[in-house]
Design a protein around this motif. Structure first.
Motif, PDB file in Angstrom:
ATOM      1  N   THR A   1      -3.599  22.556 -36.005  1.00  0.00           N
ATOM      2  CA  THR A   1      -2.496  22.376 -36.942  1.00  0.00           C
ATOM      3  C   THR A   1      -2.441  20.912 -37.347  1.00  0.00           C
ATOM      4  OG1 THR A   1      -0.117  22.746 -37.255  1.00  0.00           O
ATOM      5  CG2 THR A   1      -0.806  21.900 -35.110  1.00  0.00           C
ATOM      6  N   HIS A   2      -1.531  20.571 -38.238  1.00  0.00           N
ATOM      7  CA  HIS A   2      -1.333  19.170 -38.609  1.00  0.00           C
ATOM      8  C   HIS A   2      -0.884  18.395 -37.374  1.00  0.00           C
ATOM      9  CE1 HIS A   2      -0.212  16.103 -41.770  1.00  0.00           C
ATOM     10  NE2 HIS A   2       0.381  15.607 -40.703  1.00  0.00           N
ATOM     11  N   VAL A   3      -1.506  17.237 -37.125  1.00  0.00           N
ATOM     12  CA  VAL A   3      -1.146  16.442 -35.954  1.00  0.00           C
ATOM     13  C   VAL A   3      -0.917  14.984 -36.345  1.00  0.00           C
ATOM     14  CG1 VAL A   3      -2.366  17.913 -34.307  1.00  0.00           C
ATOM     15  CG2 VAL A   3      -3.556  15.957 -35.335  1.00  0.00           C
ATOM     16  N   THR A   4      -0.156  14.299 -35.504  1.00  0.00           N
ATOM     17  CA  THR A   4       0.077  12.866 -35.634  1.00  0.00           C
ATOM     18  C   THR A   4      -0.480  12.176 -34.395  1.00  0.00           C
ATOM     19  OG1 THR A   4       2.124  13.281 -36.866  1.00  0.00           O
ATOM     20  CG2 THR A   4       1.817  11.070 -35.958  1.00  0.00           C
ATOM     21  N   VAL A   5      -1.257  11.122 -34.609  1.00  0.00           N
ATOM     22  CA  VAL A   5      -1.797  10.321 -33.508  1.00  0.00           C
ATOM     23  C   VAL A   5      -1.108   8.962 -33.560  1.00  0.00           C
ATOM     24  CG1 VAL A   5      -3.877   9.443 -32.396  1.00  0.00           C
ATOM     25  CG2 VAL A   5      -4.009  11.465 -33.868  1.00  0.00           C
ATOM     26  N   GLY A   6      -0.539   8.520 -32.446  1.00  0.00           N
ATOM     27  CA  GLY A   6       0.185   7.255 -32.484  1.00  0.00           C
ATOM     28  C   GLY A   6       0.251   6.576 -31.131  1.00  0.00           C
ATOM     29  N   ALA A   7       0.660   5.307 -31.136  1.00  0.00           N
ATOM     30  CA  ALA A   7       0.864   4.526 -29.914  1.00  0.00           C
ATOM     31  C   ALA A   7       1.558   3.224 -30.298  1.00  0.00           C
ATOM     32  CB  ALA A   7      -0.462   4.218 -29.219  1.00  0.00           C
TER      33      ALA A   7
ATOM     34  N   ILE B   1      -6.601  -5.566 -26.370  1.00  0.00           N
ATOM     35  CA  ILE B   1      -5.328  -5.080 -26.900  1.00  0.00           C
ATOM     36  C   ILE B   1      -4.414  -4.711 -25.741  1.00  0.00           C
ATOM     37  CG2 ILE B   1      -6.310  -4.178 -29.051  1.00  0.00           C
ATOM     38  CD1 ILE B   1      -6.080  -1.352 -27.779  1.00  0.00           C
ATOM     39  N   GLN B   2      -3.138  -4.564 -26.032  1.00  0.00           N
ATOM     40  CA  GLN B   2      -2.177  -3.994 -25.096  1.00  0.00           C
ATOM     41  C   GLN B   2      -1.634  -2.711 -25.716  1.00  0.00           C
ATOM     42  OE1 GLN B   2       0.596  -7.233 -24.638  1.00  0.00           O
ATOM     43  NE2 GLN B   2      -0.748  -8.378 -23.265  1.00  0.00           N
ATOM     44  N   VAL B   3      -1.427  -1.692 -24.885  1.00  0.00           N
ATOM     45  CA  VAL B   3      -1.060  -0.385 -25.426  1.00  0.00           C
ATOM     46  C   VAL B   3      -0.070   0.323 -24.513  1.00  0.00           C
ATOM     47  CG1 VAL B   3      -3.071   0.703 -24.331  1.00  0.00           C
ATOM     48  CG2 VAL B   3      -1.963   1.829 -26.276  1.00  0.00           C
ATOM     49  N   ALA B   4       0.795   1.115 -25.134  1.00  0.00           N
ATOM     50  CA  ALA B   4       1.722   1.980 -24.402  1.00  0.00           C
ATOM     51  C   ALA B   4       1.956   3.256 -25.203  1.00  0.00           C
ATOM     52  CB  ALA B   4       3.055   1.272 -24.163  1.00  0.00           C
ATOM     53  N   LEU B   5       2.178   4.335 -24.499  1.00  0.00           N
ATOM     54  CA  LEU B   5       2.616   5.621 -25.051  1.00  0.00           C
ATOM     55  C   LEU B   5       1.705   6.207 -26.133  1.00  0.00           C
ATOM     56  CD1 LEU B   5       6.453   4.895 -25.217  1.00  0.00           C
ATOM     57  CD2 LEU B   5       5.211   6.209 -23.484  1.00  0.00           C
ATOM     58  N   PRO B   6       0.376   6.199 -25.922  1.00  0.00           N
ATOM     59  CA  PRO B   6      -0.499   6.865 -26.896  1.00  0.00           C
ATOM     60  C   PRO B   6      -0.404   8.381 -26.755  1.00  0.00           C
ATOM     61  CG  PRO B   6      -1.785   6.134 -25.023  1.00  0.00           C
ATOM     62  CD  PRO B   6      -0.379   5.639 -24.789  1.00  0.00           C
ATOM     63  N   ALA B   7      -0.505   9.084 -27.875  1.00  0.00           N
ATOM     64  CA  ALA B   7      -0.404  10.544 -27.817  1.00  0.00           C
ATOM     65  C   ALA B   7      -0.876  11.165 -29.122  1.00  0.00           C
ATOM     66  CB  ALA B   7       1.032  10.977 -27.539  1.00  0.00           C
ATOM     67  N   VAL B   8      -1.297  12.417 -29.019  1.00  0.00           N
ATOM     68  CA  VAL B   8      -1.493  13.281 -30.181  1.00  0.00           C
ATOM     69  C   VAL B   8      -0.368  14.304 -30.149  1.00  0.00           C
ATOM     70  CG1 VAL B   8      -3.004  14.914 -31.361  1.00  0.00           C
ATOM     71  CG2 VAL B   8      -3.988  12.965 -30.123  1.00  0.00           C
ATOM     72  N   VAL B   9       0.334  14.441 -31.276  1.00  0.00           N
ATOM     73  CA  VAL B   9       1.556  15.239 -31.337  1.00  0.00           C
ATOM     74  C   VAL B   9       1.452  16.226 -32.495  1.00  0.00           C
ATOM     75  CG1 VAL B   9       4.064  15.116 -31.600  1.00  0.00           C
ATOM     76  CG2 VAL B   9       2.860  13.285 -30.423  1.00  0.00           C
ATOM     77  N   THR B  10       1.926  17.432 -32.295  1.00  0.00           N
ATOM     78  CA  THR B  10       1.904  18.419 -33.370  1.00  0.00           C
ATOM     79  C   THR B  10       2.878  18.033 -34.479  1.00  0.00           C
ATOM     80  OG1 THR B  10       3.606  19.765 -32.288  1.00  0.00           O
ATOM     81  CG2 THR B  10       1.309  20.300 -31.803  1.00  0.00           C
ATOM     82  N   GLY B  11       2.512  18.383 -35.709  1.00  0.00           N
ATOM     83  CA  GLY B  11       3.394  18.153 -36.840  1.00  0.00           C
ATOM     84  C   GLY B  11       3.274  16.752 -37.411  1.00  0.00           C
ATOM     85  N   HIS B  12       4.096  16.497 -38.410  1.00  0.00           N
ATOM     86  CA  HIS B  12       4.079  15.226 -39.139  1.00  0.00           C
ATOM     87  C   HIS B  12       5.214  14.348 -38.628  1.00  0.00           C
ATOM     88  CE1 HIS B  12       4.653  12.369 -42.449  1.00  0.00           C
ATOM     89  NE2 HIS B  12       3.409  12.621 -42.786  1.00  0.00           N
ATOM     90  N   VAL B  13       4.891  13.454 -37.694  1.00  0.00           N
ATOM     91  CA  VAL B  13       5.882  12.495 -37.207  1.00  0.00           C
ATOM     92  C   VAL B  13       5.894  11.318 -38.178  1.00  0.00           C
ATOM     93  CG1 VAL B  13       6.580  10.988 -35.311  1.00  0.00           C
ATOM     94  CG2 VAL B  13       5.441  13.164 -34.820  1.00  0.00           C
ATOM     95  N   PRO B  14       7.040  10.978 -38.761  1.00  0.00           N
ATOM     96  CA  PRO B  14       7.079   9.864 -39.723  1.00  0.00           C
ATOM     97  C   PRO B  14       6.844   8.527 -39.026  1.00  0.00           C
ATOM     98  CG  PRO B  14       9.293  10.709 -39.313  1.00  0.00           C
ATOM     99  CD  PRO B  14       8.350  11.627 -38.604  1.00  0.00           C
ATOM    100  N   LEU B  15       5.690   7.935 -39.270  1.00  0.00           N
ATOM    101  CA  LEU B  15       5.300   6.719 -38.555  1.00  0.00           C
ATOM    102  C   LEU B  15       6.005   5.470 -39.068  1.00  0.00           C
ATOM    103  CD1 LEU B  15       1.494   7.467 -38.170  1.00  0.00           C
ATOM    104  CD2 LEU B  15       3.218   7.457 -36.362  1.00  0.00           C
ATOM    105  N   ASP B  16       6.785   5.605 -40.138  1.00  0.00           N
ATOM    106  CA  ASP B  16       7.601   4.472 -40.574  1.00  0.00           C
ATOM    107  C   ASP B  16       8.928   4.443 -39.821  1.00  0.00           C
ATOM    108  OD1 ASP B  16       8.415   6.846 -41.780  1.00  0.00           O
ATOM    109  OD2 ASP B  16       9.205   5.846 -43.553  1.00  0.00           O
ATOM    110  N   LYS B  17       9.111   5.409 -38.930  1.00  0.00           N
ATOM    111  CA  LYS B  17      10.321   5.468 -38.114  1.00  0.00           C
ATOM    112  C   LYS B  17       9.922   5.329 -36.648  1.00  0.00           C
ATOM    113  CE  LYS B  17      12.499   8.421 -41.574  1.00  0.00           C
ATOM    114  NZ  LYS B  17      13.120   9.740 -41.868  1.00  0.00           N
TER     115      LYS B  17
END
Length: 258
Positions: free
Chosen positions: A160-166, A225-241
């Motif tokens: 499905t549509h996914v969002t990847v973020g951290a 780099i330094q990183v926290a809370l990486p994840a692949v999440v279902t749906g369209h998470v608005p990355l400007d928020k």
């Protein structure tokens, strides 16, 4: 004399007709401007209503995590985040555990910087998480030094549509890009990075690794780099928020054929 009077009357009639036409044109123009303004107002109102409706749909989506260990809990040896594959990461250091139920002004500057990146610089938030520092190779080295290296990752399904973020901060060297490092730039505070992926077919998968585009650089020119809370999440998470900590959809033993 009669001819002059006729000419005068014709001129007066022409001037009167011109004035009448001008008045009618002005009236038509005013009506047209009013109609255009009213139409624009209605269109703007409909667009605003549609935007509000779309935003409400976006906010009402259910987002679930398809990757494990978003909090980056360390493995038994304490050398790397559990369940994450290292890729071309050459060194991983656990910098800090960021804990909830602590007054904001009692936290370290690093913890507050990462919390601010997801609008959570408050006493309480979802749960504790770790910040790691990752050192990585600029490329794949040796005969493959012309090929981009990649950072830590997990395998996940992409049905499905996914969002990847951290939440990521660049420290030095090559600036990685793509996946949970998309949008990262040198010299900035910790920030939410990421991207969206649609599906072209339901039975696909994803390796959620950013790339290090340090082609042909010497092996000692590593990136950090330094990183926290990486994840692949279902749906369209608005990355400007704001980003967050998402519930995990796990596979039980009987869901995987070995």
């Amino acid at each position: 004399m009669s001819l002059e009077q006729d000419i005068t009357r014709v001129v007066e009639a022409t001037e009167g007709l011109t004035a009448t036409v001008d008045n009618q044109i002005s009236e038509i123009t005013n009506k047209l401007n009013t109609a255009v303004a009213e139409t624009k107002t209605k269109v703007d109102a409909h667009l605003a209503s549609a935007d509000a409706l779309l935003n409400s749909y976006e906010e009402r989506q259910s987002h679930f995590r398809t990757t494990k260990n978003q909090a980056l809990v360390a493995n038994t040896a304490g050398t790397f985040p559990l369940n994450w594959s290292s890729g071309y990461v050459t060194k991983a250091t656990l910098l800090e555990k960021v804990e909830t139920d602590i007054d904001a002004d009692q936290r370290t500057p690093l913890a507050r910087e990462f919390l601010r990146a997801m609008d959570s610089d408050t006493k309480w938030f979802a749960q504790n998480f770790n910040i790691w520092e990752l050192e990585f190779a600029p490329n794949r080295g040796g005969e493959n030094s012309h090929v981009d290296a990649y950072l830590m990752y997990q395998y996940t399904r992409r049905a499905t549509h996914v969002t990847v973020g951290a939440i990521v901060k660049h420290i030095s060297g090559v600036v990685p890009h793509g996946m949970w490092c998309q949008g990262l730039q040198a010299g900035e505070p910790a920030k939410l990075c990421g991207t969206h992926y649609t599906h072209s077919q339901r039975n696909r998968y994803l390796h959620c690794h950013p790339y290090s585009a340090g082609k042909n650089l010497p092996a000692d020119q590593k990136g950090v780099i330094q990183v926290a809370l990486p994840a692949v999440v279902t749906g369209h998470v608005p990355l400007d928020k704001a980003w967050g900590q998402f519930a995990y959809i796990g596979d039980d033993a009987y869901d995987v054929v070995t």
